[in-house]
Design an enzyme around this catalytic site. Structure first.
Site, PDB file in Angstrom:
ATOM      1  N   ASP A 196       1.156  -1.130  -0.264  1.00 56.08           N
ATOM      2  CA  ASP A 196       1.176  -1.781   1.046  1.00 56.08           C
ATOM      3  C   ASP A 196      -0.077  -1.427   1.844  1.00 56.08           C
ATOM      4  O   ASP A 196      -0.605  -0.318   1.738  1.00 56.08           O
ATOM      5  CB  ASP A 196       2.423  -1.333   1.820  1.00 56.08           C
ATOM      6  N   HIS A 203      -7.276  -7.184  -0.383  1.00 53.00           N
ATOM      7  CA  HIS A 203      -6.584  -7.313  -1.671  1.00 53.00           C
ATOM      8  C   HIS A 203      -7.532  -7.001  -2.826  1.00 53.00           C
ATOM      9  O   HIS A 203      -7.129  -6.406  -3.835  1.00 53.00           O
ATOM     10  CB  HIS A 203      -6.008  -8.721  -1.812  1.00 53.00           C
ATOM     11  N   LEU A 231       0.571   5.084 -21.587  1.00 48.99           N
ATOM     12  CA  LEU A 231       1.153   4.770 -20.284  1.00 48.99           C
ATOM     13  C   LEU A 231       1.716   3.364 -20.338  1.00 48.99           C
ATOM     14  O   LEU A 231       1.096   2.458 -20.901  1.00 48.99           O
ATOM     15  CB  LEU A 231       0.093   4.855 -19.184  1.00 48.99           C
TER      16      LEU A 231
END
Length: 243
Positions: free
Chosen positions: A14, A31, A125
């Site tokens: 966020d 962004h 991962l």
């Protein structure tokens, strides 16, 4: 204290837009900077004992944002997947995109399929990225479609509703950036016993050191899952200064 390995960390990314506005930049610039932060977090995660990293990129409610911002986000998501897939392949990172696929632009849907196919054998991962995802909608769909009343059947149906090949493991640590302190319809089932960590940092400013701080904070906590603490655990917490 908590284990330092096999962690499932979920992150609500966020603050991109506010980060940009505070610098008199376009929201899309925020962004874009957020994509760089994703790379830093992904690179840092395995050395911190994180085996599963789940990121919330775009909620189903985010379609209500201005069309120009949504279009820019979709282009950024596609470009990120196209650019980072080779890097993730080299680093042993398996990519999975979860959420609805039927409303995504063709370019991002194709980029997601390519990323998932090319990295499916990676094991260092497991990186999951939520795009057009709503936890409540997925839970409701799973509740309708689960073939019987078992938890295992429900978890399988929930994975299917999220377009995942297998159920998500329970979240150990949920991190939210950007000063907000809420779950925002993210992994409600999987976060039932997650430890929560909130930071005022905006997502584009996040670094591997910030992730390390959150993991360190998690490791000092005592997870009880509804049970009472034992005398031995209390003594250990007193020794560690966590009681």
């Amino acid at each position: 204290m908590q284990s330092t390995s096999d962690l499932h960390v979920a992150m609500i990314m966020d603050g991109n837009g506010r980060w940009a506005e505070e610098r008199s930049l376009r929201r899309r610039d925020g962004h874009q900077a957020g994509g760089d932060a994703v790379r830093r977090i992904v690179e840092a995660a395995p050395d911190l004992g994180v085996t599963d990293l789940t990121l919330f990129a775009f909620s189903s409610d985010n379609w209500q944002r201005p069309p120009s911002e949504v279009a820019a986000l979709m282009r950024l998501f596609a470009a990120y997947l196209e650019r980072e897939t080779p890097r993730c392949l080299e680093q042993g990172v398996r990519i999975e995109v979860f959420g609805r696929r039927d409303r995504l632009p063709r370019r991002i849907a194709a980029a997601a399929r390519n990323a998932e196919s090319r990295t499916e054998d990676c094991e260092r991962l497991r990186l999951r990225i939520g795009i057009d995802y709503s936890s409540r909608a997925a839970i409701a769909t799973a509740a309708r479609q689960a073939p019987n009343n078992s938890v295992e059947a429900f978890r399988a149906a929930l994975a299917a509703a999220m377009n995942l090949s297998d159920p998500l493991p329970d979240v150990d640590l949920l991190i939210r950036t950007g000063r907000e302190m809420r779950l925002s319809d993210f992994l409600l089932w999987e976060c039932s016993y997650a430890e929560l960590y909130f930071t005022v940092k905006m997502w584009p400013d996040m670094t591997g050191d910030d992730l390390a701080d959150a993991v360190s904070d998690y490791q000092r906590r005592q997870r009880r899952f509804g049970r009472l603490i034992t005398l031995g655990e209390a003594v250990e917490e007193l020794r560690n200064g966590t009681l």
